[in-house]
Each structure stands twice: as structure tokens, then as C-alpha cells.
Design an enzyme around this catalytic site. Sequence first.
Site, PDB file in Angstrom:
ATOM      1  N   PHE A 277      14.437  46.465   5.923  1.00 13.04           N
ATOM      2  CA  PHE A 277      15.757  45.988   6.356  1.00 13.04           C
ATOM      3  C   PHE A 277      16.520  47.129   7.041  1.00 13.04           C
ATOM      4  O   PHE A 277      16.476  48.276   6.584  1.00 13.04           O
ATOM      5  CB  PHE A 277      16.543  45.460   5.148  1.00 13.04           C
ATOM      6  CG  PHE A 277      17.824  44.788   5.531  1.00 13.04           C
ATOM      7  CD1 PHE A 277      17.805  43.549   6.146  1.00 13.04           C
ATOM      8  CD2 PHE A 277      19.049  45.410   5.327  1.00 13.04           C
ATOM      9  CE1 PHE A 277      18.993  42.926   6.531  1.00 13.04           C
ATOM     10  CE2 PHE A 277      20.236  44.789   5.708  1.00 13.04           C
ATOM     11  CZ  PHE A 277      20.210  43.560   6.315  1.00 13.04           C
TER      12      PHE A 277
ATOM     13  N   TYR B 180      24.838  38.812  -3.768  1.00 16.25           N
ATOM     14  CA  TYR B 180      25.429  37.667  -3.058  1.00 16.25           C
ATOM     15  C   TYR B 180      24.399  36.712  -2.491  1.00 16.25           C
ATOM     16  O   TYR B 180      24.759  35.733  -1.854  1.00 16.25           O
ATOM     17  CB  TYR B 180      26.391  38.138  -1.953  1.00 16.25           C
ATOM     18  CG  TYR B 180      25.891  39.209  -1.013  1.00 16.25           C
ATOM     19  CD1 TYR B 180      24.962  38.912  -0.028  1.00 16.25           C
ATOM     20  CD2 TYR B 180      26.372  40.505  -1.091  1.00 16.25           C
ATOM     21  CE1 TYR B 180      24.514  39.882   0.844  1.00 16.25           C
ATOM     22  CE2 TYR B 180      25.937  41.492  -0.221  1.00 16.25           C
ATOM     23  CZ  TYR B 180      25.018  41.182   0.749  1.00 16.25           C
ATOM     24  OH  TYR B 180      24.580  42.157   1.609  1.00 16.25           O
ATOM     25  N   LYS B 181      23.125  36.993  -2.707  1.00 16.86           N
ATOM     26  CA  LYS B 181      22.084  36.089  -2.219  1.00 16.86           C
ATOM     27  C   LYS B 181      21.723  35.119  -3.341  1.00 16.86           C
ATOM     28  O   LYS B 181      22.517  34.245  -3.681  1.00 16.86           O
ATOM     29  CB  LYS B 181      20.898  36.901  -1.721  1.00 16.86           C
ATOM     30  CG  LYS B 181      21.239  37.838  -0.544  1.00 16.86           C
ATOM     31  CD  LYS B 181      20.050  38.679  -0.133  1.00 16.86           C
ATOM     32  CE  LYS B 181      20.423  39.703   0.932  1.00 16.86           C
ATOM     33  NZ  LYS B 181      20.754  39.097   2.230  1.00 16.86           N
TER      34      LYS B 181
ATOM     35  N   ARG C 129      14.291  31.673   9.597  1.00 14.77           N
ATOM     36  CA  ARG C 129      14.140  31.990   8.181  1.00 14.77           C
ATOM     37  C   ARG C 129      14.788  30.885   7.356  1.00 14.77           C
ATOM     38  O   ARG C 129      15.927  30.502   7.611  1.00 14.77           O
ATOM     39  CB  ARG C 129      14.805  33.345   7.897  1.00 14.77           C
ATOM     40  CG  ARG C 129      14.520  33.920   6.533  1.00 14.77           C
ATOM     41  CD  ARG C 129      15.050  35.338   6.419  1.00 14.77           C
ATOM     42  NE  ARG C 129      16.506  35.383   6.533  1.00 14.77           N
ATOM     43  CZ  ARG C 129      17.267  36.392   6.101  1.00 14.77           C
ATOM     44  NH1 ARG C 129      16.687  37.472   5.553  1.00 14.77           N
ATOM     45  NH2 ARG C 129      18.568  36.370   6.230  1.00 14.77           N
TER      46      ARG C 129
ATOM     47  N   ASP D 251      14.435  48.293  -3.046  1.00 20.87           N
ATOM     48  CA  ASP D 251      15.523  47.431  -2.615  1.00 20.87           C
ATOM     49  C   ASP D 251      15.202  46.022  -3.106  1.00 20.87           C
ATOM     50  O   ASP D 251      14.229  45.410  -2.652  1.00 20.87           O
ATOM     51  CB  ASP D 251      15.682  47.464  -1.094  1.00 20.87           C
ATOM     52  CG  ASP D 251      16.891  46.655  -0.629  1.00 20.87           C
ATOM     53  OD1 ASP D 251      17.355  45.759  -1.384  1.00 20.87           O
ATOM     54  OD2 ASP D 251      17.375  46.900   0.491  1.00 20.87           O
TER      55      ASP D 251
END
Lengths: 420, 420
Positions: free
Chosen positions: B128, B230-231, B380, B205
Site C-alpha cells: 500500500f 475503519y474497514k 475491487r 500492516d
Amino acid sequence: MRGDLSRRAAEERDAADVLAGLRDRFVITDPELVYLDGNSLGRLPAATPDALARLAWQDWGTELVRSWSTWIDWGRRLGDRLAAHVLGARPGEVVVSDSTSVNLYKLAAAALDANPGRHTILVDAEEFPTDRYLLQGLAAQRGLTVRTIASHLDEGLDPDDVRRALDDQVALVVLSAVSYRSGTLLDLAAVNAAAREVGAYVLWDLSHAAGSVPVDLTASGADLAVGCTYKYLNGGPGAPAFLYVREELQARLRQPIWGWFGQRDQFRMGAEYDPAPDIDRFLVGTPPILSLAALDPALDVFAEAGIDQVRAKGVGLGELMVELADAWLTPLGFTLASPRDPQRRGSHICLAHPDALRISQALISEAKVVGDFRVPDRLRLGPAPLYTRYVDVWDGMERLRDLVTRGGHEHLPVEPPRVT
Amino acid sequence: MRGDLSRRAAEERDAADVLAGLRDRFVITDPELVYLDGNSLGRLPAATPDALARLAWQDWGTELVRSWSTWIDWGRRLGDRLAAHVLGARPGEVVVSDSTSVNLYKLAAAALDANPGRHTILVDAEEFPTDRYLLQGLAAQRGLTVRTIASHLDEGLDPDDVRRALDDQVALVVLSAVSYRSGTLLDLAAVNAAAREVGAYVLWDLSHAAGSVPVDLTASGADLAVGCTYKYLNGGPGAPAFLYVREELQARLRQPIWGWFGQRDQFRMGAEYDPAPDIDRFLVGTPPILSLAALDPALDVFAEAGIDQVRAKGVGLGELMVELADAWLTPLGFTLASPRDPQRRGSHICLAHPDALRISQALISEAKVVGDFRVPDRLRLGPAPLYTRYVDVWDGMERLRDLVTRGGHEHLPVEPPRVT
């Protein structure tokens, strides 16, 4: 009016207060509570719960990830609002992100990198802890020296103290515009000019200044600043902090935490870090949107009040507090631990007393007056001009006098609690 | 059931789903919307608005600064909840603070300092962006080299790829447990063991793993990790991130941002930075309490569901999505851009298509199916086991097939918007 220390005189000043109507813009659930800690955590603006509910139900609950097309700019947008209403800066010079501590780290590191070959960081020995610790960390990492300026615990620094401590080895000066304990207000323009003469950057911590005094970053020639939004700005507990970088410096400075919010064309997700050309380069990661959402209603009240009116009332409240302290508290062993000249103070006042810790705690638990304790022996009281009345100051000081007169604090333990 | 691609078969799987009842624990205001972006921003838990209102009115509005006696421990308390319900870590090993980016910076710097004399940081070339940029920044600052492992865009890395790239010059390896684009799931234990053999630290991560797969930090022998909330964890937009440091390492590691929340006896405000002996030393500044408050109701749902159940359903949803893609989308020019083996994937699936950007946008605006686009040409789609039904996957894939079949995306501009 001056010299009349009756409650009636305080009521008259409230009746004449042009900001008096704004008190209704805050939630005040307990009318008995005298809240004199707006310098630590500002009150809840009445519009904030609805703003949070709207954010939750509409932006997050209904629009979901699609809201990022607007959230993505909130740090900038809120920064511009702060610049216009509170900080005297230009659009594109302020951004909201991270904590004050992280922002101070970013800008201090950026300034040090931009001033190579110099080995000294200058800081007030009485500067707020996080500022001192952060600079110690940066110095340790880079083999630099932190030079402290010994300042008077009550009177703080003045620009001449800073001038005397400056030389051409100083890369960076970190100072609070309003000192967290004594409340001493420094002359930003004088310090900025002195530092510029020797080629040092000044990084201002505005945590106790933003929303209490006009800061005028542009007019004072400031280069760098950070500050919190949860004290006089009423943004909520731990609300995200702001940082300021003078426009002319932005392209030259680079901060050390290279996150994706600092990247030019963030969603291209390119292989190499390529910092945004503007203030965005000082951003790092995804900002906490719920906490950002609470800043808008808080800033609305400021925009309406005007920082000059806020300052004028802040001086009035402080003067009343000092007069009452002189008359009522000096006989009880208190001494003023802030500058006596109101032009040399921000909005909060410090009083020294050998038993300040226990007095501070009893004041909260038994007299419903909330201030706080600061080491070594200081009671800190911060009226906030948007919602503190002259009678609140009067009532708070009267309860303080009564508490100490009857020794209402003496049964408490002498050990400090976890948070003071 | 497998092989039956009717909507009826999807409905039957929902009827048998042990987690189906938990969908009611989320706010779903638009029943037409198929939300397949829980891997980017999780849905609003139904209990969260009340939790925010309580926090605002009671803790902030009424108790004011006095609430800091409880807020002060929230980073630790929430960290322990994450450790127990999501991360497979021990109490005192996880803390919530700052953004994922800032946390990654802190732990990467700490690991590099603890491994002096080595000059290489190892990272997946497809990691990322913020992770890659942060490491580039640390490397630039310290004169180190970032060595990238070329990974397959769709299949990601496997432990052998990492093992081949390791040598005794590697100080630190940074990898995602679940890759943000392809969704590839790495074997944590195998990588940790390989790195330990050559004396390198691994910093995981977990942003796309936490809440989608059992991570088992303790069992896998992990040293360091960070991740967002927050995912899949549904903590709200930009909710504060977590960091994990294995207990045995905590005393040995020091992070570079020396803020007052990392200080032993914080409110003594001593002259010298003296880091807390435990996980608190990885804290920096005042945390955003409003955003932290939203984590409790989010974690309540996880505690009830159990991560193993979440994972089992995640595999089921992913399998259905891949089967439908094979049957319906391959003829339209899509190819699977994630590992085919469900044991090698997290919860989200990537599909490649030359027109993925426009398809992704039309899917949202015209078909009410929310996924997202990732460079270079990837659509995605992230079902979230707590609230995504099998019929949602079915409906979403059917609408996608219909959209592309009729060319419903072809009128859109080919330029990407600001946020994708």
C-alpha cells in the site's frame, strides 16, 4: 466599575457584555457548576451533537464511502476557517491533521532539515512537556543540542530573553505564544524578527493562544505554528490539531512522515513519494472524520464572535479574577503566578499556593468549581470569554475563598491522582 | 449448494448463515444499495450514534474535563479489546492511537533503531502506498536502502518470495497480512520464522486483515503490527489506528516521536523524557476521543460474532463472488485478479478489466453497487461478513454483468476523479 468587587458589579458587567448572548450556544447542563477550565477542555457547543448525528446517519450511515469525495478536503477547509477567524493567516497556510505533538514533530523536523549545519534547538525551560520531549527526541536522533532558556515561573519570557539566547548556531526556536502554566503572552512579531536576524526558524505552539488572543500569524511574520483545537476553540476532547506553514516556505520544507495524504495525486498510488506542492505535504494519514466534524459548529461561534471581542472580554475576566485574588486570596497564602499586566497574559490565570493540589481537587469535588492543578504548586483558572460570565468568575473566586478559609481541602490525600 | 448460481441458492445460504442476525446491528438506510466496500469504509453500527450522543452530552457536555480520568486509558482499553477479539494478542500489547501511517512510522523507526548496522528495509513493491512512502522517508533520513520484492499483481507474495529476499543486511520487513489490492493473504508464522532466522524484524500492516481473517499475533510469533479500524472493524471514517508490540520487545524498543502520552508519570511533567515502561511508550499526543468512542459499539459486534465465524462466512462470500465472476464476467473481458485459492485470500476480491475505472463509477452511480477502483485497471469488491448477505453478492454481480453488457459505463469520462 473597577474596584467594586461586589457580585452586583459583576452582574452589571455581564449585562453590558456584547458576547453575553453567545453563552446560549453552549450546553450547560449544571447551572451550579463554575467551569474555569476552558483552557484545558472547552465546553460542548450546542450545535455539535446534531452535527455529529448528521455526520453519522447521513455522511457515514447513508452515503458511506462516497462521502470521501468531500471528506478528503476537510483538513484544508477547516484549516482555512481557522486561518480566517482565529489565526490571522492566509488561505492555504493552515491544515488540520494529527495531534499537536505529531504536528510539532513534523514541523520541527522540517525546519531542522531546512537549516543544516546548525546544532542548536532553543526552547523555554518551562515549555509544555510534550514540546520539550519532542525536541529532546529530535536532538537525540540528529546529534543536536537542546538549549533551554531559563524563564521566570510566573512572568515567563519576554522577547529580550529570547534575543539574548539566539546566535547563529540556533536552527530552530520553539515557544508557546501563551505559556501553558503562567499564561504569559509573548510578542510574536518581536521574537520572529529577532530569530530572522540570526537565520533561525521559530515554531510557535499556539495551543493556549488560539481562540484566546488574536495571533495574527501573517502580520507578525510567523513562519511555522501548531496548536490544538480542544481548548478555547471547543472542538471536543482530543480534537485534531492544526499546523501552519507560511506560504513562501511551503515548497522549501519537507516533513519526515511521508504518508499518502502528503502525496501529490494521492490516488494514482505511484511508486515514489512525491510531496504535494502545497500545505498538503504536511499531511500524513487518514484523518479522524468524526472528530473533524465537531470543529465546524465550534468555529461557527468564533466566526460570529470575532477574535478581538473575545480578547477584550478575556482581558476583562482576567482583570476581575486578579482583583478578587488580590483582595480575597492573598491573605490566605495565595500569590499571583501570572504576569500582572493584562497585555502580557492570555486568558488563563495561575495562582500559587503550597496546598494547590488539594485545593484544586476539593474545589472541584466540594465547591463545584473546575480549574486544574499544575506542578509544582499552581492552581490554574481559565475563564473562556465565549461562555464564562463575570459572575462565574466572582462565584468561583468566592467559593475558592470560602473553601480555603474553612480548610475544606485538608482531609484529602496529598498524593496526586493519575490526571491533574 | 456449490455450483448452483441461482439467486434462490444464495437466499438459502443466507437462511443458513449463523451470522445473519447481526446485519440488524448496522444502519442500512437504503435497501437497494449493494455495499461491497466494507474493505474501505465499514458500515455504521446501529449503536454508534447513541454512543456518540452519550459521549457528547454526558462525558463532554456535563462532566467536561473531569472525564479525562477515564478517557486517559481508552487507548489501552480499546487496544485490549482489539487484542482479545480480533488480533489474537495479549493484554497490554495493543494500543489505539494516531493514524495507521503515523503508527507505521513510529514502529518502523523503532525497529530500525533496534537493529543498527543493517542497511536494508524490505517491502513488497506492491505494498500500500503509504507504507512504501513512509519507508522511503525513513531510508532517506537514515541513509538506508529500501529493497522491494517484485510480487505478482494478482497472486501477491508467498513466504518463499520473502525468504529469498532476506539476508543478514535486512533490518526490517514491512508487509501486509492481506494485500490491499489483490487481497492475497500471507502466512504470518512462516514469514515471522524466516525473518527471525536472519535477525530481521517484521512489521505487519493489518489494515485489510483485522476483522476479516484471524490474525493470531501471539501464535504466529509476530513482533510488530499496525492497522486501521475503519474497514472491517467499522470504527468510522478515519477512526484511530492500532499498534501492536510483542510484550517481550516493548522495553527494548523506542519510537522517535517523544510526546507526553508516552511519558512515565505524564502529569509530573518532568524535565526529561522518560518513556513509560510498557506499551504506552508508543503513544504520542492527546487522542481524538469522539473517534475513539465509536470503536466500542463496533467492537461489541465483533466480540459477539467471533472472528472464526467471520472468516468462515468471508470465505463463503468470496467463493460465491468468484464463481459468479467465472460464469458471468469472464465472457465480458474480466479476469480474476486475486488468488483463486480462498485460503490465500482475505475477504475482498479484485477483478481486472481494461475499463475498470469507468465500470467502477457507473456501478455506483447507475447500478447502486459500491465497490472501488484501484490502479492500474482493477475493480475491487469487498463483502463484509457481518452485514453482507449472499444475495447482496449475487445482486451486485448481476448488476455488474448487466451494466457491462449494455455498456452503461461508456458515456463516462476516462479521467479519474479526485478520490477512487
